[in-house]
Each structure stands twice: as C-alpha cells, then as structure tokens.
Enzyme design. Structure first.
Site, mmCIF file in Angstrom:
data_model
loop_
_atom_site.group_PDB
_atom_site.id
_atom_site.type_symbol
_atom_site.label_atom_id
_atom_site.label_comp_id
_atom_site.label_asym_id
_atom_site.label_seq_id
_atom_site.Cartn_x
_atom_site.Cartn_y
_atom_site.Cartn_z
ATOM 1 N N ARG A 58 -16.108 18.815 -6.690
ATOM 2 C CA ARG A 58 -15.494 18.037 -5.608
ATOM 3 C C ARG A 58 -14.417 18.844 -4.867
ATOM 4 N NH1 ARG A 58 -16.503 12.381 -4.357
ATOM 5 N NH2 ARG A 58 -14.875 11.913 -2.873
ATOM 6 N N ASN A 100 -7.816 6.543 8.923
ATOM 7 C CA ASN A 100 -9.102 5.936 8.566
ATOM 8 C C ASN A 100 -9.024 4.442 8.842
ATOM 9 O OD1 ASN A 100 -11.713 5.660 7.659
ATOM 10 N ND2 ASN A 100 -11.291 6.211 5.530
ATOM 11 N N THR A 101 -10.165 3.827 9.003
ATOM 12 C CA THR A 101 -10.205 2.378 9.190
ATOM 13 C C THR A 101 -10.721 1.730 7.916
ATOM 14 O OG1 THR A 101 -12.471 2.349 10.019
ATOM 15 C CG2 THR A 101 -10.721 2.614 11.633
ATOM 16 N N HIS A 102 -10.288 0.489 7.706
ATOM 17 C CA HIS A 102 -10.762 -0.277 6.553
ATOM 18 C C HIS A 102 -11.032 -1.710 7.010
ATOM 19 C CE1 HIS A 102 -11.353 -1.527 2.474
ATOM 20 N NE2 HIS A 102 -10.492 -2.510 2.651
ATOM 21 N N ASP A 134 -3.779 8.924 2.720
ATOM 22 C CA ASP A 134 -3.063 9.623 1.655
ATOM 23 C C ASP A 134 -3.999 9.748 0.448
ATOM 24 O OD1 ASP A 134 -3.030 7.174 0.382
ATOM 25 O OD2 ASP A 134 -0.859 6.877 0.550
ATOM 26 N N GLY A 136 -4.421 7.971 -2.135
ATOM 27 C CA GLY A 136 -4.902 6.751 -2.775
ATOM 28 C C GLY A 136 -6.115 6.156 -2.070
ATOM 29 N N ASP A 138 -7.174 3.602 0.243
ATOM 30 C CA ASP A 138 -6.723 2.677 1.290
ATOM 31 C C ASP A 138 -5.251 2.298 1.136
ATOM 32 O OD1 ASP A 138 -9.376 2.717 2.200
ATOM 33 O OD2 ASP A 138 -9.928 1.020 0.945
HETATM 34 C C1 GRF Z 1 -16.633 -0.051 9.015
HETATM 35 O O1 GRF Z 1 -16.311 -1.401 8.815
HETATM 36 C C2 GRF Z 1 -15.738 0.846 8.187
HETATM 37 O O2 GRF Z 1 -14.415 0.438 8.106
HETATM 38 C C3 GRF Z 1 -16.418 0.740 6.839
HETATM 39 O O3 GRF Z 1 -17.803 0.647 7.109
HETATM 40 C C4 GRF Z 1 -17.991 0.286 8.462
HETATM 41 C C5 GRF Z 1 -18.627 1.467 9.152
HETATM 42 O O4 GRF Z 1 -19.194 1.088 10.347
HETATM 43 N N1 GRF Z 1 -16.101 1.872 6.031
HETATM 44 P P1 GRF Z 1 -19.804 2.148 11.371
HETATM 45 O O5 GRF Z 1 -20.512 3.229 10.563
HETATM 46 O O6 GRF Z 1 -18.675 2.718 12.181
HETATM 47 O O7 GRF Z 1 -20.743 1.343 12.202
#
Ligand code: GRF
Length: 193
Positions: A58, A100-102, A134, A136, A138
């Site tokens: 990794r 990043n998005t969650h 970071d 962790g 999320d």
């Molecule tokens: C999003 O909700 C993201 O936060 C999560 O999976 C989804 C990905 O959607 N990890 P996409 O690939 O951008 O359509």
C-alpha cells in the site's frame, strides 16, 4: 476518483467557464475502465490510473499516487468520490490542499455506507460534507455541508441519488470559491475569505 464520476462531471462542466476560476489539469483513478475516466477523456483532460494490486504494498501505491499527482503541480487535489484512504506519503505532500466529499453530514455516518447507515438510524435529515483529507476515515476539517431530507419510502439508492444532487452543487460551489479566493486551515476551521 473511483466510480461513475458524476461529481467529476459536475466539476468538468463548471470548469469550462473561465470565470469559474479552476482548471482541471488531470484526473486520476484507482481503477481502470471506469466511467469517470471516460468522462475525463471526453473532456480532453489527462488521465492516469494506479491500482493498489499493481504495487507490492500500500505504501508503494501511495508514493506512486503522490508522484503522479505532483507531476501536474495542482494547487488543490479533489478526491471526487475517491474510495481509498490517503497514506503518509500523499498527505505529506498534499495535506491541507486535498478535499474529499462524503454522502452524509459528518461526523455522523462516516465510512463506506453513509446513506445506508443514515437510513438505518432513522434520521430525518442527512446530507453531504466536503472536508480536508487527513489520515482518518472522513475525519478532516469541514469545508462545506448541505442538508438533505430523508423521505418516507426512501431506500439506499433513492436517498443516495438525492444526496448526490446536493453533493455535486456543494462540490462545484466550494471548489470554485477555494480556487478563486484561496483558503486557510486553522485546526478544524477552514476559512475561505
Ligand atoms: C458520492 O456520493 C461520493 O461521495 C461517494 O460515492 C458517490 C460517488 O459518486 N463516495 P460519483 O462517482 O461522483 O457519481
């Protein structure tokens, strides 16, 4: 990016307008043959894919990812739906400038199944979070959040799709503001002037 890439597509679309302020210099993925890479290629953006399985460990993958990203000299790294944890080498180089998005309102429901966990818990509102990455899962400082209602009859898919509409709008808005105005990270507080 790890999957369908609708978040990526929203950024690609927004960045076609020069006044948006952000140019997408490259798109990287941890898998090959995914729709997100096709979307990037269709937009004429450079792509690369680095699979964990192709490295001895990794840490080697993480180092290669950091090198591949650094080659493009990005001001901001957006993990638009990237489903792998950033390692030490990556964070050493991009910590504080990687988001990043969650699909949940953090710190509630981190991890791989944010929409399912919110549904199972019976919350009436969930949503999405943009955070600075970071070490962790999320856990990083929060840049932006949007609330989304849970509706009677929702299943994991319908709820996640409603969240993703808000998630794309949040991502485009926040990344544009960061690109145009800059940002500072002080402890857990993000300031976009
Ligand atoms: C999003 O909700 C993201 O936060 C999560 O999976 C989804 C990905 O959607 N990890 P996409 O690939 O951008 O359509």
């Amino acid at each position: 990016m790890s999957g369908a890439g609708t978040n990526l597509q929203a950024l690609l679309d927004a960045s076609r307008d020069p006044s948006y302020g952000a140019e997408i210099v490259a798109v990287g993925a941890d898998r090959t043959g995914i729709e997100g890479l096709t979307r990037a290629e269709a937009a004429g953006v450079d792509t690369f894919a680095l699979r964990v399985a192709d490295f001895p460990d990794r840490a080697g993958w993480d180092m290669a990812l950091a090198d591949a990203v650094e080659a493009y000299k990005p001001d901001l790294v957006v993990m638009a739906g990237f489903m792998k944890l950033a390692g030490d080498a990556f964070l050493a180089r991009f910590g504080g400038r990687c988001v990043n998005t969650h699909p949940a309102l953090l710190p509630a429901f981190p991890g791989m199944h944010g929409p399912r966990d919110a549904l199972d818990h019976g919350v009436k509102f969930t949503g999405c979070t943009l955070f600075v990455v970071d070490a962790g899962v999320d856990t990083g400082p929060i840049v932006d959040q949007r609330a989304v209602p849970v509706l009677a009859g929702d299943d994991e898919h319908s709820l996640h799709e409603r969240i993703k509409v808000a998630e794309r709008a949040m991502l485009v808005d926040a990344v544009g503001r960061m690109a145009r105005e800059g940002w500072t990270v002080t402890g857990r507080k993000i300031t976009i002037p």
